[in-house]
Design a protein around this motif. Structure first.
Motif, PDB file in Angstrom:
ATOM      1  N   ASP A  66      15.937 -48.775 -26.628  1.00  0.00           N
ATOM      2  CA  ASP A  66      16.982 -49.831 -25.929  1.00  0.00           C
ATOM      3  C   ASP A  66      18.569 -49.425 -26.302  1.00  0.00           C
ATOM      4  OD1 ASP A  66      15.019 -50.856 -24.635  1.00  0.00           O
ATOM      5  OD2 ASP A  66      15.344 -52.713 -25.607  1.00  0.00           O
ATOM      6  N   THR A  67      18.779 -49.276 -27.667  1.00  0.00           N
ATOM      7  CA  THR A  67      19.971 -48.664 -28.183  1.00  0.00           C
ATOM      8  C   THR A  67      20.463 -47.440 -27.569  1.00  0.00           C
ATOM      9  OG1 THR A  67      19.621 -50.054 -30.235  1.00  0.00           O
ATOM     10  CG2 THR A  67      21.347 -48.359 -30.264  1.00  0.00           C
ATOM     11  N   MET A  68      19.551 -46.574 -27.713  1.00  0.00           N
ATOM     12  CA  MET A  68      19.934 -45.250 -27.164  1.00  0.00           C
ATOM     13  C   MET A  68      20.297 -45.153 -25.701  1.00  0.00           C
ATOM     14  SD  MET A  68      17.232 -42.896 -29.202  1.00  0.00           S
ATOM     15  CE  MET A  68      17.970 -41.487 -28.744  1.00  0.00           C
ATOM     16  N   VAL A  69      19.491 -46.112 -24.843  1.00  0.00           N
ATOM     17  CA  VAL A  69      19.747 -46.149 -23.431  1.00  0.00           C
ATOM     18  C   VAL A  69      21.202 -46.904 -23.116  1.00  0.00           C
ATOM     19  CG1 VAL A  69      19.146 -47.240 -21.390  1.00  0.00           C
ATOM     20  CG2 VAL A  69      17.474 -46.299 -22.741  1.00  0.00           C
ATOM     21  N   LEU A  70      21.286 -47.971 -23.943  1.00  0.00           N
ATOM     22  CA  LEU A  70      22.733 -48.516 -23.786  1.00  0.00           C
ATOM     23  C   LEU A  70      23.698 -47.556 -24.250  1.00  0.00           C
ATOM     24  CD1 LEU A  70      21.776 -51.909 -24.817  1.00  0.00           C
ATOM     25  CD2 LEU A  70      22.411 -51.223 -22.606  1.00  0.00           C
ATOM     26  N   ASP A  71      23.603 -46.940 -25.273  1.00  0.00           N
ATOM     27  CA  ASP A  71      24.765 -45.754 -25.614  1.00  0.00           C
ATOM     28  C   ASP A  71      24.998 -44.800 -24.744  1.00  0.00           C
ATOM     29  OD1 ASP A  71      24.786 -47.225 -28.048  1.00  0.00           O
ATOM     30  OD2 ASP A  71      23.946 -45.541 -29.321  1.00  0.00           O
ATOM     31  N   ALA A  72      23.806 -44.362 -23.941  1.00  0.00           N
ATOM     32  CA  ALA A  72      24.007 -43.418 -22.990  1.00  0.00           C
ATOM     33  C   ALA A  72      25.014 -43.721 -21.825  1.00  0.00           C
ATOM     34  CB  ALA A  72      22.580 -43.186 -22.417  1.00  0.00           C
ATOM     35  N   PHE A  73      24.845 -45.020 -21.639  1.00  0.00           N
ATOM     36  CA  PHE A  73      25.746 -45.625 -20.451  1.00  0.00           C
ATOM     37  C   PHE A  73      26.995 -45.831 -20.937  1.00  0.00           C
ATOM     38  CE2 PHE A  73      21.784 -47.345 -18.477  1.00  0.00           C
ATOM     39  CZ  PHE A  73      21.667 -46.659 -17.134  1.00  0.00           C
ATOM     40  N   PHE A  74      27.237 -46.468 -22.339  1.00  0.00           N
ATOM     41  CA  PHE A  74      28.547 -46.525 -22.734  1.00  0.00           C
ATOM     42  C   PHE A  74      29.225 -45.114 -22.902  1.00  0.00           C
ATOM     43  CE2 PHE A  74      31.055 -46.285 -26.704  1.00  0.00           C
ATOM     44  CZ  PHE A  74      32.026 -47.358 -26.401  1.00  0.00           C
ATOM     45  N   PHE A  75      28.599 -44.251 -23.362  1.00  0.00           N
ATOM     46  CA  PHE A  75      29.357 -42.717 -23.689  1.00  0.00           C
ATOM     47  C   PHE A  75      29.558 -42.319 -22.143  1.00  0.00           C
ATOM     48  CE2 PHE A  75      27.145 -42.790 -27.872  1.00  0.00           C
ATOM     49  CZ  PHE A  75      28.503 -43.139 -28.599  1.00  0.00           C
ATOM     50  N   ALA A  76      28.606 -42.560 -21.027  1.00  0.00           N
ATOM     51  CA  ALA A  76      29.124 -41.835 -19.571  1.00  0.00           C
ATOM     52  C   ALA A  76      30.216 -42.571 -19.304  1.00  0.00           C
ATOM     53  CB  ALA A  76      27.962 -42.343 -18.717  1.00  0.00           C
ATOM     54  N   GLU A  77      30.541 -44.118 -19.586  1.00  0.00           N
ATOM     55  CA  GLU A  77      31.738 -44.768 -19.069  1.00  0.00           C
ATOM     56  C   GLU A  77      32.908 -44.295 -19.880  1.00  0.00           C
ATOM     57  OE1 GLU A  77      30.981 -49.012 -20.388  1.00  0.00           O
ATOM     58  OE2 GLU A  77      29.946 -49.156 -18.218  1.00  0.00           O
ATOM     59  N   ILE A  78      32.929 -43.962 -21.305  1.00  0.00           N
ATOM     60  CA  ILE A  78      34.090 -43.622 -21.678  1.00  0.00           C
ATOM     61  C   ILE A  78      34.504 -42.092 -21.691  1.00  0.00           C
ATOM     62  CG2 ILE A  78      34.206 -45.428 -23.773  1.00  0.00           C
ATOM     63  CD1 ILE A  78      32.770 -43.228 -25.648  1.00  0.00           C
ATOM     64  N   THR A  79      33.600 -41.319 -21.084  1.00  0.00           N
ATOM     65  CA  THR A  79      33.915 -40.114 -20.920  1.00  0.00           C
ATOM     66  C   THR A  79      34.024 -39.834 -19.155  1.00  0.00           C
ATOM     67  OG1 THR A  79      31.466 -39.507 -20.453  1.00  0.00           O
ATOM     68  CG2 THR A  79      32.683 -39.137 -22.860  1.00  0.00           C
ATOM     69  N   SER A  80      33.792 -41.043 -18.690  1.00  0.00           N
ATOM     70  CA  SER A  80      34.343 -41.098 -17.166  1.00  0.00           C
ATOM     71  C   SER A  80      33.427 -40.226 -16.472  1.00  0.00           C
ATOM     72  CB  SER A  80      35.860 -40.636 -17.057  1.00  0.00           C
ATOM     73  OG  SER A  80      36.513 -41.221 -17.674  1.00  0.00           O
ATOM     74  N   THR A  81      32.349 -40.137 -16.391  1.00  0.00           N
ATOM     75  CA  THR A  81      31.235 -39.378 -15.584  1.00  0.00           C
ATOM     76  C   THR A  81      30.877 -40.640 -14.636  1.00  0.00           C
ATOM     77  OG1 THR A  81      29.464 -40.012 -17.318  1.00  0.00           O
ATOM     78  CG2 THR A  81      30.456 -37.757 -17.175  1.00  0.00           C
ATOM     79  N   ALA A  82      31.794 -40.679 -13.759  1.00  0.00           N
ATOM     80  CA  ALA A  82      31.699 -42.016 -12.893  1.00  0.00           C
ATOM     81  C   ALA A  82      30.291 -41.942 -12.155  1.00  0.00           C
ATOM     82  CB  ALA A  82      32.925 -42.021 -11.906  1.00  0.00           C
ATOM     83  N   ALA A  83      30.122 -41.036 -11.654  1.00  0.00           N
ATOM     84  CA  ALA A  83      28.603 -40.708 -10.941  1.00  0.00           C
ATOM     85  C   ALA A  83      27.645 -41.353 -11.801  1.00  0.00           C
ATOM     86  CB  ALA A  83      28.380 -39.272 -10.480  1.00  0.00           C
TER      87      ALA A  83
END
Length: 197
Positions: free
Chosen positions: A106-123
């Motif tokens: 779960d931590t890895m999944v939420l981190d994946a979303f978090f890092f997508a947000e901060i790196t602006s991979t909007a898709a």
């Protein structure tokens, strides 16, 4: 006669599969095909339940957050009615740390979303509901900080620091499995220093 489909169960099967793909292979690997393969379903069926990749990812993130919230509520409900605020915060935080396989994923999944947000991979960024989950957690901790005797004018800042420290510990635990055994003691040390005595 075939048994009617349980649509909620089918959606959960799909989001569980997406969660496994993201935890194992990262957010970019979460395609309709990889999710369908993981779930043992056809791509067409996954598309029937979720019209777009963003819909699947949004639902997956929501499912992970909901599971975490349920774990927190269960942990708090198992405490004695006269538990101290530090015990309540401790129970909440320990449910969020990657101390077993399921919470690590779960931590890895939420981190994946978090890092997508901060790196602006909007898709790959389904929504801004992470801020809602973070705010919910901070509010829970803030209520307990006030009950512990903190000045209400600084309780929000204290709660933010406690949550940030626990988040940092979670990241460190992903990188260093030796911290798993030490996590409860580290949370106790954090709360001992942050809460009014």
């Amino acid at each position: 006669m075939p048994k009617p489909a349980d649509h909620d169960q089918r959606r959960r099967q799909i989001t569980d599969a997406a969660r496994q793909v993201v935890a194992r292979d990262g957010l970019r690997a979460a395609t309709f095909r990889s999710i369908a393969t993981e779930a043992g379903l056809s791509v067409r069926l996954v598309q029937y339940y979720f019209g777009s990749k963003e819909d699947v990812l949004r639902a997956t993130r929501a499912a992970v957050a909901a599971d975490a919230a349920q774990r927190m509520q269960r942990a708090v409900s198992e405490l004695a009615g006269d538990s101290r605020p530090a015990e309540v915060i401790r129970a909440i935080l320990l449910e969020l740390l990657p101390i077993d396989v399921a919470r690590r994923e779960d931590t890895m999944v939420l981190d994946a979303f978090f890092f997508a947000e901060i790196t602006s991979t909007a898709a790959e960024t389904p929504s801004d509901d992470a801020a809602d989950a973070s705010g919910y957690l901070q509010d829970l901790v803030c209520q307990q900080v006030v009950l512990a005797g903190a000045d209400p004018s600084t309780a929000e800042a204290d709660a933010r620091l406690i949550v940030a420290a626990a988040s940092g510990l979670a990241q460190a635990m992903l990188a260093d499995a030796r911290l798993v055994a030490r996590a409860p003691g580290l949370i106790d040390r954090l709360l001992d220093r942050m809460l009014v005595h």
